[in-house]
Design a protein around this motif. Structure first.
Motif, PDB file in Angstrom:
ATOM      1  N   SER A 118       0.854  -1.193   0.000  1.00  0.00           N
ATOM      2  CA  SER A 118       0.000   0.000   0.000  1.00  0.00           C
ATOM      3  C   SER A 118       0.886   1.237   0.000  1.00  0.00           C
ATOM      4  CB  SER A 118      -0.910  -0.001   1.242  1.00  0.00           C
ATOM      5  OG  SER A 118      -1.697   1.176   1.292  1.00  0.00           O
ATOM      6  N   TRP A 119       0.527   2.207  -0.856  1.00  0.00           N
ATOM      7  CA  TRP A 119       1.373   3.394  -0.976  1.00  0.00           C
ATOM      8  C   TRP A 119       0.530   4.610  -1.334  1.00  0.00           C
ATOM      9  CZ3 TRP A 119       6.413   3.531  -4.445  1.00  0.00           C
ATOM     10  CH2 TRP A 119       7.223   4.593  -4.037  1.00  0.00           C
ATOM     11  N   ASN A 120       0.616   5.621  -0.502  1.00  0.00           N
ATOM     12  CA  ASN A 120       0.080   6.938  -0.842  1.00  0.00           C
ATOM     13  C   ASN A 120       1.163   7.625  -1.678  1.00  0.00           C
ATOM     14  OD1 ASN A 120      -0.445   9.694  -0.957  1.00  0.00           O
ATOM     15  ND2 ASN A 120      -1.333   9.785   1.089  1.00  0.00           N
ATOM     16  N   ILE A 121       0.958   7.637  -2.995  1.00  0.00           N
ATOM     17  CA  ILE A 121       1.924   8.255  -3.906  1.00  0.00           C
ATOM     18  C   ILE A 121       1.427   9.672  -4.183  1.00  0.00           C
ATOM     19  CG2 ILE A 121       3.165   8.093  -6.083  1.00  0.00           C
ATOM     20  CD1 ILE A 121       2.583   5.128  -6.136  1.00  0.00           C
ATOM     21  N   PHE A 129      -0.371  11.615  -7.586  1.00  0.00           N
ATOM     22  CA  PHE A 129      -0.017  10.660  -8.635  1.00  0.00           C
ATOM     23  C   PHE A 129      -0.810  10.973  -9.901  1.00  0.00           C
ATOM     24  CE2 PHE A 129       0.072   6.221 -10.449  1.00  0.00           C
ATOM     25  CZ  PHE A 129       1.424   6.254 -10.745  1.00  0.00           C
ATOM     26  N   ILE A 176      -0.921  -4.072  -5.533  1.00  0.00           N
ATOM     27  CA  ILE A 176      -0.545  -2.732  -5.113  1.00  0.00           C
ATOM     28  C   ILE A 176      -1.814  -1.907  -4.925  1.00  0.00           C
ATOM     29  CG2 ILE A 176       0.893  -0.736  -5.630  1.00  0.00           C
ATOM     30  CD1 ILE A 176       2.385  -3.479  -5.659  1.00  0.00           C
ATOM     31  N   ILE A 192      -2.936   1.907  -4.341  1.00  0.00           N
ATOM     32  CA  ILE A 192      -2.409   3.269  -4.428  1.00  0.00           C
ATOM     33  C   ILE A 192      -3.474   4.258  -3.991  1.00  0.00           C
ATOM     34  CG2 ILE A 192      -1.409   5.036  -5.935  1.00  0.00           C
ATOM     35  CD1 ILE A 192      -0.469   2.799  -7.771  1.00  0.00           C
ATOM     36  N   VAL A 207      -1.631   5.778 -13.774  1.00  0.00           N
ATOM     37  CA  VAL A 207      -1.801   4.375 -13.381  1.00  0.00           C
ATOM     38  C   VAL A 207      -1.539   3.466 -14.583  1.00  0.00           C
ATOM     39  CG1 VAL A 207      -3.418   2.639 -12.520  1.00  0.00           C
ATOM     40  CG2 VAL A 207      -3.421   4.940 -11.534  1.00  0.00           C
ATOM     41  N   TYR A 251      -8.602   6.194  -6.425  1.00  0.00           N
ATOM     42  CA  TYR A 251      -7.763   5.117  -5.906  1.00  0.00           C
ATOM     43  C   TYR A 251      -7.430   4.188  -7.075  1.00  0.00           C
ATOM     44  CZ  TYR A 251      -9.752   6.252  -1.228  1.00  0.00           C
ATOM     45  OH  TYR A 251     -10.157   6.864  -0.076  1.00  0.00           O
ATOM     46  N   SER A 267      -9.211   0.141   0.386  1.00  0.00           N
ATOM     47  CA  SER A 267      -8.176   1.174   0.321  1.00  0.00           C
ATOM     48  C   SER A 267      -8.770   2.516   0.720  1.00  0.00           C
ATOM     49  CB  SER A 267      -7.609   1.251  -1.106  1.00  0.00           C
ATOM     50  OG  SER A 267      -6.528   2.154  -1.179  1.00  0.00           O
ATOM     51  N   SER A 289       7.018  10.830  -3.449  1.00  0.00           N
ATOM     52  CA  SER A 289       5.903  10.879  -2.494  1.00  0.00           C
ATOM     53  C   SER A 289       6.383  11.378  -1.145  1.00  0.00           C
ATOM     54  CB  SER A 289       5.277   9.494  -2.315  1.00  0.00           C
ATOM     55  OG  SER A 289       4.157   9.567  -1.436  1.00  0.00           O
ATOM     56  N   PRO A 334       6.137   3.274   1.165  1.00  0.00           N
ATOM     57  CA  PRO A 334       5.255   2.107   0.992  1.00  0.00           C
ATOM     58  C   PRO A 334       5.298   1.207   2.225  1.00  0.00           C
ATOM     59  CG  PRO A 334       6.873   2.304  -0.804  1.00  0.00           C
ATOM     60  CD  PRO A 334       7.317   3.207   0.297  1.00  0.00           C
TER      61      PRO A 334
END
Length: 267
Positions: free
Chosen positions: A24-27, A30, A52, A54, A67, A99, A144, A255, A259
């Motif tokens: 899990s990643w807050n990019i 994005f 993944i 996001i 994406v 998301y 998410s 970011s 992650p």
């Protein structure tokens, strides 16, 4: 009695392939502002995981395009990936976003169509995004989420999560994302009483503007909550991607969060 090597190999590979790695990643932001070089760096950072999640995908066309660019870059690295992007979240008072989920098609199978949570879209600015995956005949559903910022009191949104296991009694829910709130906050107690546990404790996941000595992380915001009766954790952790850069300013172009990940099997 000695177990034949072939039997041991079969057991080992069966256990290995029955496990799933979620990242899990807050990019941050994005979207179209991410360069091809940055997309390539992100792909190299996440490529060894199976699914993944996001957060903070830009709501406009640039977010969906980013994406797709990331999935395309991942597809060049030896495995086939698919992806799903949410509609823009319903917030009008705060900040609408999208998301995304990206997954290896050889590892898991998507069941049905992912969806945004509609029941609490008025109470939650960026309502959660769900996707159900199947692995070895068993299913789990990722939820998410990207909460409002700490100054806006994210616990006023997170408090509704205690209703979701009852709302979806037939789903094995796994909550992932940026909660802008530490797992020690009492707002998570109802989930914990329902057998949900975080993978991280006392682990900061957002980046400071600058490192002080060796301290580069600021706040305990990102986590994954899973139900211990349904999931066995094999390993878990974070990725210090910022160490690949000469400065935090450069790293934060990727970011302002790191992650987080877990490897698990379904009980």
């Amino acid at each position: 009695m000695r177990i034949p090597f072939t039997a041991l190999f079969f057991i080992f590979t069966s256990l290995l392939f029955s496990q799933t790695k979620i990242l899990s990643w807050n990019i941050e932001n994005f979207g179209k502002s991410k360069s091809d070089q940055e997309i390539s760096f992100i792909a190299n950072t996440i490529k060894n995981h199976d699914i993944i999640a996001i957060q903070e995908v830009v709501a406009g066309y640039g977010g969906s395009q980013a994406v797709a660019r990331l999935a395309d870059e991942l597809n060049r690295k030896g495995a086939k990936w698919d992806y799903s992007i949410s509609d823009p979240t319903s917030s009008s008072a705060y900040k609408t976003e999208r998301y995304a989920f990206i997954w290896k098609t050889s590892k898991v199978k998507l069941k049905g169509k992912p969806w945004l949570e509609k029941q609490y879209e008025r109470q939650i600015d960026r309502e959660p995004y769900y996707a159900t995956f199947e692995k070895d005949g068993k299913s789990f559903t990722l939820v998410s989420f990207h909460a409002i910022t700490k100054s806006k009191q994210p616990e006023t949104e997170i408090k509704y999560f205690k209703f979701l296991p009852q709302q979806y009694p037939n789903l094995n829910l796994i909550f992932v994302g940026d909660f802008n709130c530490p797992q020690s906050h009492t707002v998570f107690n109802p989930l914990k009483k329902m057998d949900y546990q975080p993978i991280l404790e006392n682990q900061k996941t957002s980046l400071k503007q600058k490192c002080f000595n060796t301290q580069c992380l600021a706040s305990e915001f990102d986590n994954i909550f899973y139900q211990t009766s349904k999931i066995t954790i094999k390993s878990k952790g974070i990725i210090h991607f910022y160490k690949d850069f000469n400065s935090m300013k450069e790293a934060r172009k990727i970011s302002d969060h790191i992650p987080i990940w877990m490897e698990f099997s379904l009980n």
